[in-house]
Design a protein around this motif. Structure first.
Motif, PDB file in Angstrom:
ATOM      1  N   LEU A  50       0.834  -1.204   0.000  1.00 43.33           N
ATOM      2  CA  LEU A  50       0.000   0.000   0.000  1.00 43.33           C
ATOM      3  C   LEU A  50       0.868   1.253   0.000  1.00 43.33           C
ATOM      4  O   LEU A  50       0.595   2.216  -0.719  1.00 43.33           O
ATOM      5  CB  LEU A  50      -0.922   0.007   1.219  1.00 43.33           C
ATOM      6  N   THR A  53       2.337   1.994  -3.461  1.00 46.24           N
ATOM      7  CA  THR A  53       1.385   2.605  -4.386  1.00 46.24           C
ATOM      8  C   THR A  53       1.223   4.098  -4.101  1.00 46.24           C
ATOM      9  O   THR A  53       1.202   4.923  -5.018  1.00 46.24           O
ATOM     10  CB  THR A  53       0.014   1.919  -4.281  1.00 46.24           C
ATOM     11  N   THR A  54       1.116   4.447  -2.831  1.00 43.06           N
ATOM     12  CA  THR A  54       0.987   5.858  -2.460  1.00 43.06           C
ATOM     13  C   THR A  54       2.228   6.645  -2.865  1.00 43.06           C
ATOM     14  O   THR A  54       2.125   7.771  -3.369  1.00 43.06           O
ATOM     15  CB  THR A  54       0.758   5.983  -0.943  1.00 43.06           C
ATOM     16  N   GLU A  93      -4.627   0.496  -5.335  1.00 47.53           N
ATOM     17  CA  GLU A  93      -4.453   0.456  -3.883  1.00 47.53           C
ATOM     18  C   GLU A  93      -5.706  -0.054  -3.182  1.00 47.53           C
ATOM     19  O   GLU A  93      -5.609  -0.746  -2.157  1.00 47.53           O
ATOM     20  CB  GLU A  93      -4.073   1.836  -3.364  1.00 47.53           C
ATOM     21  N   ARG A  96      -5.575  -3.765  -3.389  1.00 50.90           N
ATOM     22  CA  ARG A  96      -4.578  -4.272  -2.448  1.00 50.90           C
ATOM     23  C   ARG A  96      -5.073  -4.157  -1.009  1.00 50.90           C
ATOM     24  O   ARG A  96      -4.783  -5.021  -0.176  1.00 50.90           O
ATOM     25  CB  ARG A  96      -3.268  -3.498  -2.605  1.00 50.90           C
ATOM     26  N   TYR A  97      -5.826  -3.098  -0.736  1.00 53.36           N
ATOM     27  CA  TYR A  97      -6.333  -2.903   0.611  1.00 53.36           C
ATOM     28  C   TYR A  97      -7.312  -4.011   1.002  1.00 53.36           C
ATOM     29  O   TYR A  97      -7.357  -4.428   2.167  1.00 53.36           O
ATOM     30  CB  TYR A  97      -7.016  -1.542   0.712  1.00 53.36           C
ATOM     31  N   ARG A 154      -9.238   4.522   1.307  1.00 57.10           N
ATOM     32  CA  ARG A 154      -8.018   5.084   0.715  1.00 57.10           C
ATOM     33  C   ARG A 154      -8.216   6.552   0.337  1.00 57.10           C
ATOM     34  O   ARG A 154      -7.281   7.345   0.413  1.00 57.10           O
ATOM     35  CB  ARG A 154      -7.595   4.287  -0.506  1.00 57.10           C
TER      36      ARG A 154
END
Length: 235
Positions: A50, A53-54, A93, A96-97, A154
Motif C-alpha cells: 500500500l 502505491t501511495t 491500492e 490491495r487494501y 483510501r
C-alpha cells in the motif's frame, strides 16, 4: 472397499490430530503463536505494498505538476492526465487494501480474543466463537470488505487530498496563464469545448466526494480511529 477403509482411516487420523492439538495447551499455544507470526508477516507485506502505491502516486503527481507549471506553453490538460493516473493508483491500492484487510482481520481476531484475554483474563472476549470464526476463514478465505469500502478508506486516508490538490492546480493553471480569454475557453481540450471538459471534471469530483463522505457503517476490521485508544488512566 480397501479405498473406503483407507479414506476412513485418513479422516480418523485428521480428527485425532485436531483433538490432540485442541486438548494439548502447549501444542495449541505453539500453533497459534506460529499462526499469529505468519499472519502478522503477511499483513506487514501488504501494508508495504500500500505504501509503495501511495509513493508512486505522489511521485508521478509531483513530476507532472512541475512540468505543467514550468512553462506557459505546456498544456493544462496534462494535469487532468495526472488525475487519471492518480485515480488508477487509487483503484490498484483499493484492490490491495481488500487483500490487506483479510490478514489484518485475522491478526486483530487473535489479538482481541487471545492476547488481550491472556493479559487481562477478567475482561470479556470480543468474540465468544473466535476460534470457529478463524477456522472458517482458513477453510474458505474471503475478502471482508467491498470495493466501495476500500475506495472510501483510501480516499479518506490520502487520495482525496491528492485529487483536490490536482483540481486546485488545474484551476490555477488555467487562470494563471489565461490571456484575457474566459475560463471555459481556455479549458478547451482539442475539439472538446471547455464546457464539456469542466462538466466531466465536475461530475468526476462529485462522485469522488460522494464516495468519500457518504456516511456508512465501516466494514473493515481493526483499524484505529478516534476513540479507540482506550483508557490508560489508573483507577
Amino acid at each position: 472397499m480397501s479405498g473406503d477403509t483407507e479414506d476412513d482411516h485418513t479422516d480418523s487420523s485428521h480428527d485425532e490430530l485436531g483433538d490432540e492439538i485442541d486438548t494439548d495447551i502447549s501444542t495449541m499455544s505453539a500453533v497459534l503463536g506460529d499462526t499469529y507470526r505468519g499472519e502478522l508477516d503477511r499483513e506487514t507485506t501488504w501494508r508495504s505494498r500500500l505504501d509503495q502505491t501511495t509513493t508512486w502516486s505522489v511521485t508521478v503527481m509531483a513530476a507532472i505538476l512541475t512540468w505543467a507549471f514550468s512553462s506557459g506553453n505546456n498544456p493544462h490538460y496534462i494535469i487532468l492526465i495526472a488525475v487519471l493516473v492518480v485515480t488508477t493508483f487509487l483503484m490498484i491500492e483499493a484492490r490491495r487494501y481488500r487483500d490487506y484487510d483479510v490478514y489484518r482481520s485475522r491478526v486483530r481476531l487473535i489479538q482481541q480474543n487471545l492476547i488481550a484475554d491472556a493479559l487481562d483474563p477478567s475482561g470479556e472476549l470480543e468474540h465468544e466463537d473466535w476460534r470457529r470464526k478463524l477456522s472458517n476463514d482458513y477453510r474458505t478465505p474471503t475478502v471482508k470488505i467491498t470495493l466501495v469500502e476500500a475506495l472510501r478508506n483510501r480516499l479518506r486516508r490520502i487520495y482525496l487530498a491528492l485529487l483536490l490538490i490536482l483540481l486546485l492546480a488545474w484551476v490555477f493553471r488555467i487562470t494563471a496563464f489565461a490571456t484575457g480569454d474566459g475560463f471555459l475557453t481556455v479549458a478547451n481540450v482539442g475539439s472538446l469545448s471547455g464546457v464539456i471538459v469542466t462538466g466531466v471534471v465536475g461530475v468526476f469530483y462529485s462522485i469522488v466526494l460522494i464516495v468519500s463522505l457518504w456516511p456508512r457503517e465501516r466494514e473493515a476490521m481493526g483499524e484505529f480511529r478516534d476513540g479507540d485508544v482506550g483508557d490508560w488512566k489508573e483507577t
